[in-house]
Each structure stands twice: as structure tokens, then as C-alpha cells.
Design a protein around this motif. Structure first.
Motif, PDB file in Angstrom:
ATOM      1  N   LYS A  84      50.344  74.816  49.954  1.00  0.00           N
ATOM      2  CA  LYS A  84      50.071  73.381  50.032  1.00  0.00           C
ATOM      3  C   LYS A  84      50.939  72.739  51.119  1.00  0.00           C
ATOM      4  O   LYS A  84      50.447  71.942  51.924  1.00  0.00           O
ATOM      5  N   GLU A  85      52.216  73.085  51.156  1.00  0.00           N
ATOM      6  CA  GLU A  85      53.105  72.542  52.184  1.00  0.00           C
ATOM      7  C   GLU A  85      52.692  73.013  53.570  1.00  0.00           C
ATOM      8  O   GLU A  85      52.703  72.234  54.523  1.00  0.00           O
ATOM      9  N   LYS A  86      52.300  74.273  53.678  1.00  0.00           N
ATOM     10  CA  LYS A  86      51.855  74.798  54.971  1.00  0.00           C
ATOM     11  C   LYS A  86      50.616  74.067  55.474  1.00  0.00           C
ATOM     12  O   LYS A  86      50.502  73.761  56.652  1.00  0.00           O
ATOM     13  N   ALA A  87      49.691  73.796  54.568  1.00  0.00           N
ATOM     14  CA  ALA A  87      48.489  73.059  54.959  1.00  0.00           C
ATOM     15  C   ALA A  87      48.868  71.661  55.465  1.00  0.00           C
ATOM     16  O   ALA A  87      48.355  71.197  56.494  1.00  0.00           O
ATOM     17  N   ALA A  88      49.781  71.010  54.763  1.00  0.00           N
ATOM     18  CA  ALA A  88      50.212  69.665  55.178  1.00  0.00           C
ATOM     19  C   ALA A  88      50.977  69.708  56.503  1.00  0.00           C
ATOM     20  O   ALA A  88      50.808  68.822  57.342  1.00  0.00           O
ATOM     21  N   LEU A  89      51.802  70.719  56.710  1.00  0.00           N
ATOM     22  CA  LEU A  89      52.537  70.830  57.967  1.00  0.00           C
ATOM     23  C   LEU A  89      51.597  71.113  59.137  1.00  0.00           C
ATOM     24  O   LEU A  89      51.765  70.560  60.227  1.00  0.00           O
ATOM     25  N   GLU A  90      50.596  71.943  58.901  1.00  0.00           N
ATOM     26  CA  GLU A  90      49.624  72.207  59.962  1.00  0.00           C
ATOM     27  C   GLU A  90      48.835  70.943  60.291  1.00  0.00           C
ATOM     28  O   GLU A  90      48.582  70.632  61.463  1.00  0.00           O
ATOM     29  N   LEU A  91      48.469  70.195  59.261  1.00  0.00           N
ATOM     30  CA  LEU A  91      47.775  68.929  59.497  1.00  0.00           C
ATOM     31  C   LEU A  91      48.690  67.948  60.238  1.00  0.00           C
ATOM     32  O   LEU A  91      48.237  67.224  61.130  1.00  0.00           O
ATOM     33  N   THR A  92      49.967  67.940  59.898  1.00  0.00           N
ATOM     34  CA  THR A  92      50.930  67.075  60.598  1.00  0.00           C
ATOM     35  C   THR A  92      50.927  67.378  62.087  1.00  0.00           C
ATOM     36  O   THR A  92      50.910  66.461  62.917  1.00  0.00           O
ATOM     37  N   GLU A  93      50.924  68.651  62.432  1.00  0.00           N
ATOM     38  CA  GLU A  93      50.899  69.035  63.847  1.00  0.00           C
ATOM     39  C   GLU A  93      49.606  68.578  64.508  1.00  0.00           C
ATOM     40  O   GLU A  93      49.619  68.043  65.616  1.00  0.00           O
ATOM     41  N   ALA A  94      48.483  68.775  63.829  1.00  0.00           N
ATOM     42  CA  ALA A  94      47.190  68.394  64.404  1.00  0.00           C
ATOM     43  C   ALA A  94      47.100  66.883  64.602  1.00  0.00           C
ATOM     44  O   ALA A  94      46.644  66.411  65.649  1.00  0.00           O
ATOM     45  N   VAL A  95      47.546  66.120  63.625  1.00  0.00           N
ATOM     46  CA  VAL A  95      47.471  64.656  63.725  1.00  0.00           C
ATOM     47  C   VAL A  95      48.453  64.147  64.778  1.00  0.00           C
ATOM     48  O   VAL A  95      48.118  63.266  65.576  1.00  0.00           O
ATOM     49  N   THR A  96      49.653  64.692  64.809  1.00  0.00           N
ATOM     50  CA  THR A  96      50.659  64.258  65.778  1.00  0.00           C
ATOM     51  C   THR A  96      50.223  64.575  67.207  1.00  0.00           C
ATOM     52  O   THR A  96      50.455  63.789  68.124  1.00  0.00           O
ATOM     53  N   LEU A  97      49.567  65.704  67.381  1.00  0.00           N
ATOM     54  CA  LEU A  97      49.101  66.141  68.707  1.00  0.00           C
ATOM     55  C   LEU A  97      47.580  66.022  68.792  1.00  0.00           C
ATOM     56  O   LEU A  97      46.915  66.868  69.391  1.00  0.00           O
ATOM     57  N   ILE A  98      47.025  64.974  68.236  1.00  0.00           N
ATOM     58  CA  ILE A  98      45.582  64.849  68.033  1.00  0.00           C
ATOM     59  C   ILE A  98      44.763  64.966  69.313  1.00  0.00           C
ATOM     60  O   ILE A  98      43.635  65.449  69.293  1.00  0.00           O
ATOM     61  N   SER A  99      45.314  64.583  70.440  1.00  0.00           N
ATOM     62  CA  SER A  99      44.539  64.639  71.679  1.00  0.00           C
ATOM     63  C   SER A  99      44.327  66.078  72.153  1.00  0.00           C
ATOM     64  O   SER A  99      43.445  66.325  72.981  1.00  0.00           O
ATOM     65  N   GLU A 100      45.095  67.017  71.644  1.00  0.00           N
ATOM     66  CA  GLU A 100      44.952  68.408  72.082  1.00  0.00           C
ATOM     67  C   GLU A 100      43.707  69.091  71.535  1.00  0.00           C
ATOM     68  O   GLU A 100      43.056  69.833  72.244  1.00  0.00           O
ATOM     69  N   ARG A 101      43.401  68.870  70.240  1.00  0.00           N
ATOM     70  CA  ARG A 101      42.213  69.522  69.676  1.00  0.00           C
ATOM     71  C   ARG A 101      41.668  68.831  68.438  1.00  0.00           C
ATOM     72  O   ARG A 101      40.838  69.384  67.719  1.00  0.00           O
ATOM     73  N   GLY A 102      42.166  67.631  68.170  1.00  0.00           N
ATOM     74  CA  GLY A 102      41.691  66.905  66.998  1.00  0.00           C
ATOM     75  C   GLY A 102      42.142  67.584  65.713  1.00  0.00           C
ATOM     76  O   GLY A 102      43.197  68.224  65.680  1.00  0.00           O
TER      77      GLY A 102
END
Length: 148
Positions: A84-102
Motif C-alpha cells: 500500500k505504501e509503495k503504491a502511494a509512493l509511486e503515485l507521489t512520484e507520478a503526480v509530482t513529475l506529472i508532465s513526464e508521463r502522467g
């Protein structure tokens, strides 16, 4: 180093708006430890020393194990986080760097295995909030004070 601007002093309405976002998240039921992990990972990605320092201290004060704090930047290779934490951390990276790949569909599905739709939106709001704090701190020149 000098702070460029004291944002809370010169624009208290803007500061209170940010506080309202924090209040929303604190009342949402989002696990406090998970929120601090999210704050730390986003702050690492954004290069916000002020927020990174603050949230590491906060997580330590909550009694978190040092290893879990020390390994956040390499969470994929560290067996100390739940799925669960890993999923949230991966989402954190995606949202923080959203312009890279959404936010790819496969990531969305992994996150939804652990969070319902409402909690998913809360996660996004939590990530938006720490990213906004990071941007505010960096833009106004905030920096951590050295511990005595």
C-alpha cells in the motif's frame, strides 16, 4: 541564506488557504505516517530542503523507524514498505513529475487495489498540497535552520 519573503506575514490569506488544505487532509482519514512518507518523497523530488527537513523530523517524532525514513528515496528496492505504501509512493512520484508521463493506467489500478475512489482523490489532494508547499517554500527562499 536569507528568506526572500515571509509568505505567511505578507499574504496571510494565501497561507490560510494552504492551511485549509492541510485541515482537509488531516480530517480525511489518510494515515498520518503515509502522509509524511508522501511529503518526504515529494520534497525529495522537488528539492525542497525546508520541507524535507521538517517532515523527516515529524516522522521521527512519531516514532518511525530510522531505516524507513532513510530509504524513502529508494523505496522500490527497500523491503521495509508495505504494498500500500509503495503504491502511494509511486503515485507521489507520478503526480509530482506529472508532465513526464502522467498517471499511467497500470499505476492507477495498483493504487486502487489499496484505496477506494474517495481515498484516491484524497491521495491526489495530499500530493498536490505538499507540492504546493514545496513550490511556495522554494520560491520564497525558505531553508532549514541548522540544529544546535
Amino acid at each position: 541564506m536569507e528568506v526572500r519573503v515571509n509568505h505567511a506575514k505578507v499574504n496571510p490569506d494565501a497561507y490560510q488557504t494552504m492551511r485549509k488544505l492541510e485541515d482537509f487532509i488531516s480530517k480525511s482519514g489518510l494515515d498520518r505516517t503515509l502522509y509524511e512518507l508522501i511529503k518526504i518523497r515529494a520534497s525529495q523530488l522537488n528539492g525542497c530542503a525546508f520541507c524535507l527537513n521538517m517532515h523527516i523530523k515529524e516522522l521521527r517524532s512519531m516514532g518511525e523507524k530510522p531505516q524507513r525514513i532513510d530509504l524513502i528515496s529508494v523505496w522500490r528496492e527497500a523491503p521495509v514498505y508495505t504494498e500500500k505504501e509503495k503504491a502511494a509512493l509511486e503515485l507521489t512520484e507520478a503526480v509530482t513529475l506529472i508532465s513526464e508521463r502522467g498517471v499511467p493506467d497500470d499505476l492507477y489500478r495498483r493504487v486502487r487495489e489499496h484505496f477506494d475512489e474517495s481515498a484516491y482523490v484524497t491521495l491526489i489532494m495530499a500530493m498536490n498540497t505538499i507540492n504546493a508547499w514545496n513550490h511556495l517554500a522554494i520560491s520564497t527562499g525558505m531553508f532549514p535552520v541548522a540544529d544546535a
